[in-house]
Design an enzyme around this catalytic site. Structure first.
Site, mmCIF file in Angstrom:
data_model
loop_
_atom_site.group_PDB
_atom_site.id
_atom_site.type_symbol
_atom_site.label_atom_id
_atom_site.label_comp_id
_atom_site.label_asym_id
_atom_site.label_seq_id
_atom_site.Cartn_x
_atom_site.Cartn_y
_atom_site.Cartn_z
ATOM 1 N N CYS A 102 -51.414 -106.007 -4.351
ATOM 2 C CA CYS A 102 -51.496 -105.277 -3.081
ATOM 3 C C CYS A 102 -52.557 -105.910 -2.159
ATOM 4 C CB CYS A 102 -51.761 -103.794 -3.315
ATOM 5 S SG CYS A 102 -51.427 -102.770 -1.869
ATOM 6 N N HIS A 180 -48.211 -102.121 -7.188
ATOM 7 C CA HIS A 180 -49.296 -101.938 -8.153
ATOM 8 C C HIS A 180 -48.743 -101.926 -9.574
ATOM 9 C CE1 HIS A 180 -52.801 -100.802 -5.546
ATOM 10 N NE2 HIS A 180 -51.816 -100.700 -4.676
ATOM 11 N N GLU A 182 -50.295 -101.564 -12.221
ATOM 12 C CA GLU A 182 -51.051 -100.638 -13.063
ATOM 13 C C GLU A 182 -50.652 -99.182 -12.852
ATOM 14 O OE1 GLU A 182 -53.534 -100.479 -9.289
ATOM 15 O OE2 GLU A 182 -52.110 -101.833 -10.267
#
Length: 202
Positions: A102, A180, A182
């Site tokens: 990002c 993202h 994660e």
């Protein structure tokens, strides 16, 4: 093996304190043995010269959070920009694998003279189209998108509006993902992530 990760910078509101933070999601991601077996995350502090970390790292991830200084001129964004540009230059020169997530992808794209523009409809999630013809939905949490890449970078995936969602450097193991990995719905497609992880193992 350690993978260094730059951190989000925030100001604590209950009393003034500048903080470096990583979401717990990063620890959960590295616990995914199918992807990150043998790797441990090493949070990088902006108050320590990057040279002190180099001997311990096999790769670096530039995480999300904070706008680029050119779009939000505050001290925290400036600190991140300066530190991360130094990391990009080092990884480029020494071919150390680098992944931008990002905001991290935005700073890499900017470093290589790409064009970023303010965007709409890039929050929550959206459809991604890879160069191989694959489609998948992923999370999306950015207000600026990459409208065109610099000559040293190649597009790997795009969004419906034609903006770049993933790219890599044409020579060095430097990659960028606008979603993202994660967070929830960040691993709907892991092909590009695995390709980057393979550059570390080689």
């Amino acid at each position: 093996m350690f993978i260094g990760i730059t951190q989000r910078l925030i100001i604590n509101k209950s009393y003034y304190e500048e903080r470096e933070t990583l979401a717990l999601d990063w620890g959960k991601l590295f616990a995914n043995e199918k992807l990150f077996e043998g790797f441990l995350p090493l949070p990088l502090s902006y108050e320590l010269d990057f040279k002190h970390y180099i001997a311990h790292l096999k790769a670096v991830i530039l995480s999300g959070g904070n706008d680029l200084y050119s779009y939000n001129s505050n001290d925290l964004s400036k600190k991140r920009d300066e530190y991360e540009k130094h990391i990009i230059a080092f990884c480029l020169k020494n071919k150390l694998p680098l992944l931008g997530i990002c905001r991290g992808a935005q700073i890499i794209a900017s470093f290589f003279n790409s064009t970023l523009k303010q965007c709409k409809n890039h929050l929550n999630e959206h459809q991604i189209f890879t160069n191989e013809g694959l489609q998948f939905r992923t999370n999306s949490f950015h207000n600026y998108h990459i409208s065109s890449l610099g000559k040293d970078l190649s597009v790997l995936a795009s969004a419906n509006d034609g903006s770049c969602e993933a790219f890599k450097h044409k020579i060095c193991p430097i990659y960028g993902l606008m979603w993202h990995i994660e967070r929830d719905k960040g691993l709907e497609n892991t092909h590009i992530l695995k390709e980057w992880l393979d550059t570390i193992k080689r």
